[in-house]
Design a protein around this motif. Sequence first.
Motif, PDB file in Angstrom:
ATOM      1  N   CYS A  15      -8.168  -5.011   3.411  1.00  0.00           N
ATOM      2  CA  CYS A  15      -9.612  -5.222   3.492  1.00  0.00           C
ATOM      3  C   CYS A  15      -9.850  -6.346   4.494  1.00  0.00           C
ATOM      4  CB  CYS A  15     -10.175  -5.585   2.126  1.00  0.00           C
ATOM      5  SG  CYS A  15     -11.944  -5.973   2.123  1.00  0.00           S
ATOM      6  N   ARG A  47     -10.212 -12.746  -1.705  1.00  0.00           N
ATOM      7  CA  ARG A  47      -9.551 -11.827  -2.638  1.00  0.00           C
ATOM      8  C   ARG A  47     -10.451 -11.536  -3.834  1.00  0.00           C
ATOM      9  NH1 ARG A  47      -5.073 -15.360  -2.084  1.00  0.00           N
ATOM     10  NH2 ARG A  47      -3.582 -14.625  -0.524  1.00  0.00           N
ATOM     11  N   ALA A  56     -12.941  -9.012  -2.744  1.00  0.00           N
ATOM     12  CA  ALA A  56     -12.311  -7.696  -2.618  1.00  0.00           C
ATOM     13  C   ALA A  56     -12.013  -7.096  -3.993  1.00  0.00           C
ATOM     14  CB  ALA A  56     -11.030  -7.806  -1.792  1.00  0.00           C
ATOM     15  N   MET A  57     -11.569  -7.947  -4.929  1.00  0.00           N
ATOM     16  CA  MET A  57     -11.305  -7.475  -6.289  1.00  0.00           C
ATOM     17  C   MET A  57     -12.587  -6.955  -6.929  1.00  0.00           C
ATOM     18  SD  MET A  57      -8.118  -7.759  -7.461  1.00  0.00           S
ATOM     19  CE  MET A  57      -8.239  -8.116  -9.210  1.00  0.00           C
ATOM     20  N   MET A  64     -15.075  -5.668  -5.478  1.00  0.00           N
ATOM     21  CA  MET A  64     -15.468  -4.406  -4.841  1.00  0.00           C
ATOM     22  C   MET A  64     -14.786  -3.220  -5.502  1.00  0.00           C
ATOM     23  SD  MET A  64     -15.252  -5.763  -0.912  1.00  0.00           S
ATOM     24  CE  MET A  64     -15.467  -4.176  -0.157  1.00  0.00           C
ATOM     25  N   THR A 120     -11.296  -0.972   4.736  1.00  0.00           N
ATOM     26  CA  THR A 120     -12.589  -1.589   4.485  1.00  0.00           C
ATOM     27  C   THR A 120     -12.814  -2.736   5.458  1.00  0.00           C
ATOM     28  OG1 THR A 120     -12.212  -1.159   2.128  1.00  0.00           O
ATOM     29  CG2 THR A 120     -14.093  -2.561   2.697  1.00  0.00           C
ATOM     30  N   SER A 161       0.844  -1.191   0.000  1.00  0.00           N
ATOM     31  CA  SER A 161       0.000   0.000   0.000  1.00  0.00           C
ATOM     32  C   SER A 161       0.881   1.243   0.000  1.00  0.00           C
ATOM     33  CB  SER A 161      -0.904  -0.005   1.239  1.00  0.00           C
ATOM     34  OG  SER A 161      -1.771   1.112   1.238  1.00  0.00           O
ATOM     35  N   GLU A 180      -3.025  -0.747  -3.311  1.00  0.00           N
ATOM     36  CA  GLU A 180      -3.752  -1.745  -2.537  1.00  0.00           C
ATOM     37  C   GLU A 180      -3.972  -1.187  -1.137  1.00  0.00           C
ATOM     38  OE1 GLU A 180      -1.196  -5.130  -2.404  1.00  0.00           O
ATOM     39  OE2 GLU A 180      -1.734  -5.860  -4.399  1.00  0.00           O
ATOM     40  N   THR A 181      -5.063  -1.621  -0.485  1.00  0.00           N
ATOM     41  CA  THR A 181      -5.297  -1.305   0.922  1.00  0.00           C
ATOM     42  C   THR A 181      -5.806  -2.560   1.625  1.00  0.00           C
ATOM     43  OG1 THR A 181      -7.548  -0.537   0.458  1.00  0.00           O
ATOM     44  CG2 THR A 181      -5.806   1.137   0.523  1.00  0.00           C
ATOM     45  N   ARG A 233      -7.290  -5.120  -1.191  1.00  0.00           N
ATOM     46  CA  ARG A 233      -8.351  -4.594  -2.049  1.00  0.00           C
ATOM     47  C   ARG A 233      -7.736  -3.545  -2.975  1.00  0.00           C
ATOM     48  NH1 ARG A 233     -13.754  -0.988  -0.370  1.00  0.00           N
ATOM     49  NH2 ARG A 233     -14.401  -0.601  -2.525  1.00  0.00           N
ATOM     50  N   ASP A 288      -6.944  -0.252  -4.941  1.00  0.00           N
ATOM     51  CA  ASP A 288      -7.227   1.132  -4.596  1.00  0.00           C
ATOM     52  C   ASP A 288      -6.573   2.029  -5.642  1.00  0.00           C
ATOM     53  OD1 ASP A 288      -8.074   2.942  -1.987  1.00  0.00           O
ATOM     54  OD2 ASP A 288      -6.403   3.803  -3.099  1.00  0.00           O
TER      55      ASP A 288
END
Length: 549
Positions: free
Chosen positions: A487, A542, A545-546, A548, A521, A449, A484-485, A477, A479
Motif C-alpha cells: 500500500c 500501517r 492501512a489496517m 482500510m 493501493t 504477499s 498482504e499487499t 495492507r 488482503d
Amino acid sequence: MELLMPNTANSSPLTPLGFLERAATAYGDNHSIVYNNSTFTWAQTHRRCLQVASSLSSIGVERGQVVSVVAPNVPSMYELQFCVPMSGAILNNINTRLDAHTLSILLHHSESKVVFVDHLSSSLVLEALSLFPPNTKTPQLILIMDDDDEVSTPTKRTSSTVGFLDTYEGFVESGDPKFRWVRPKSEWDPMVLNYTSGTSSCPKGVVHCHRGMFMTTINALIDWNVPNQPVYLWTLPMFHANGWTYTWGMAAVGASNICLRKVEAPRIYNMINKHKVTHTCCAPVVLNMLANYRDAKPLETPVHVLTAGAPPPAPVLHRTESLGFVVSHGYGLTETGGLVVSCAWNPKWNKLPAAERARLKSRQGVATIGLMEVDVVDPESGVSVKRDGLSRGEVVLRGGCVMLGYYKDPQGTSSCIRDNGWFCTGDVGVMHPDGYLEIKDRLKDVIISGGENISSTEVESVLYSNPVVNEVAVVARPDKFWGETPCVFVSLKGELTRKPTEEEIIEFCRDRLPRYMVPKTVVFQEELPKTSTGKIQKFLLRQIAMAMG
C-alpha cells in the motif's frame, strides 16, 4: 577413549544427494514423478539425473561453478535439484516471476555458467542476457520443452532454437547413465545458491552447504512426520528454497511427486482426487484459494498441508480444515534453507473451541530438532525478552540449518551472523509463556504477499524515480487473498498541472517491478506523518492501512 578419533569410515561428507541412490534401490519400480501423461520410476529418475550431470560435465561445467534454473514445477525442474549438484556445480533456482532487469542482475551476480530455461520463460531470459554489460560472457542456455511433448519426441543434441545450446531431453540422451557423480570433498562445500529478493543492485545470495541441506531435509521429514511413500503434490514452487528441501526429502521416503505447472484451485482438487494425494506444501494464499473455491467439497481422505511465509488467518485455517485438510504451520527463511520453527501441536488443544485452536496454530511455534535454539532478544542488549507474549524483540536462531553466508557479501554476512553465535533474522517477535514463538513485525518492513517477500524500500526507490513524487512510504495492507499487499502513501510535488491517478502510479510501478511487487493501493496525502527528526512514521501509516482492511 582419547585415542578414538574421526576416521575415513565415519567421516564421509553428509549430503542429501545420496537419497536418490537409495530411492532407486529401495523404490526403483515405484512412481517417482507424475506429470500430465508422463510417469517416471525412481530407477528412471536416478538414471536421467546421472545422464544430465554427465552432460553438464561434458560441456565444461566444473566443481563449484553456478548453474541456474528458471522453471516451474515440471519433472525436469525436480530432476535438476539432483542433476546440478551431482555434476559438482552449485544449484541456483530463480523465481520465474521476476522481470528481465532483475533476472539479469541475478545471473550476472551469480556468474552462472549454464541456465536451464522453461520454454515459456525463454524470451524473458534472452532479454535478461541482452542487458548484460558489454563484453561480458553470457551463460549457455538449455531449453526445457513441455515434458509431455519432449519425452514423446526426444530432440537431438542440436537445437534449432536460436540462442540455445541444446534441449533438456537432448542432455538426457547424450549423457552417460554410468556417470560417477561428483561427491563433495567436504560436507561444508557449497551446494545451493538462493536469492532472497529481486530488484536491488546488491542482491543477497544465500549459500548453503551439503551438510546444511542434509540436516534441513532430515529435519523437515521428521518434524512433519512424513511417512514412507507418500503422494506429494507440488503446489509450492521448487524455486522457493528448493521447495523447503522437500525436493530431496521426497526421494528419501520414496514419494510419488505430482508435478503441477500452474497452481489453480480446480486443478489442485482434481489432482488430489485423481492421485490420492496425501501431502502438500503451500503459502497461506493457496490455502485461502482452496478454502474459497466455490465448488470445493469435503475431501474423501485427509490431506496434510504445511504452510509458511506468513501466519495463516484463523478463519482460513478453520475453513480449510473443515474441508479435510490437516494444516501444520511453520517458520523459516531463505537463510535457513527451510522451516526451522513449527507449531508443534499439543493434544490437549483439541478440546478447545475452533477459533482458539486456529489462533494457537497460527503461531510460529518451537524450534525443530535441526535447529538448536530460537530466542527473542532485545536488539540493543542481546538479552532475552520476557516470555509474556507481549515483550517484543528480534528473533534469533542457532543451528546446523543456518546458511554459510551471503555470496560476495562478507559485510552483509557479518551483520546478521554475529560473534555471539546467533543468526539475527531481522524479524520482530514475542515469546509466549509456553515457549512458543509468534512473529509480530519485520524490522526491515518486509511485506509478505502470496508467500513472496517484498522489500518496501525497493518499491519506494522505484516510486521516488517518478518526477511527480515528493515523498513516499510503502506498508503492508491486509488482503483476504494474498495475505498482504503493498500500500503506497504518497505526497506529490507542488504546482503540478495535472495530478496523476491511482492507476497511473500503479502502472508506473508495473513497468519497473516484478508483478508480485506492484502496489495494489495508492493513498494520496498532502504530507506524510513524521517524527521530530523528519523520519516518516510508518507505524501510523500501517494503522491506516489496517483500518482500510
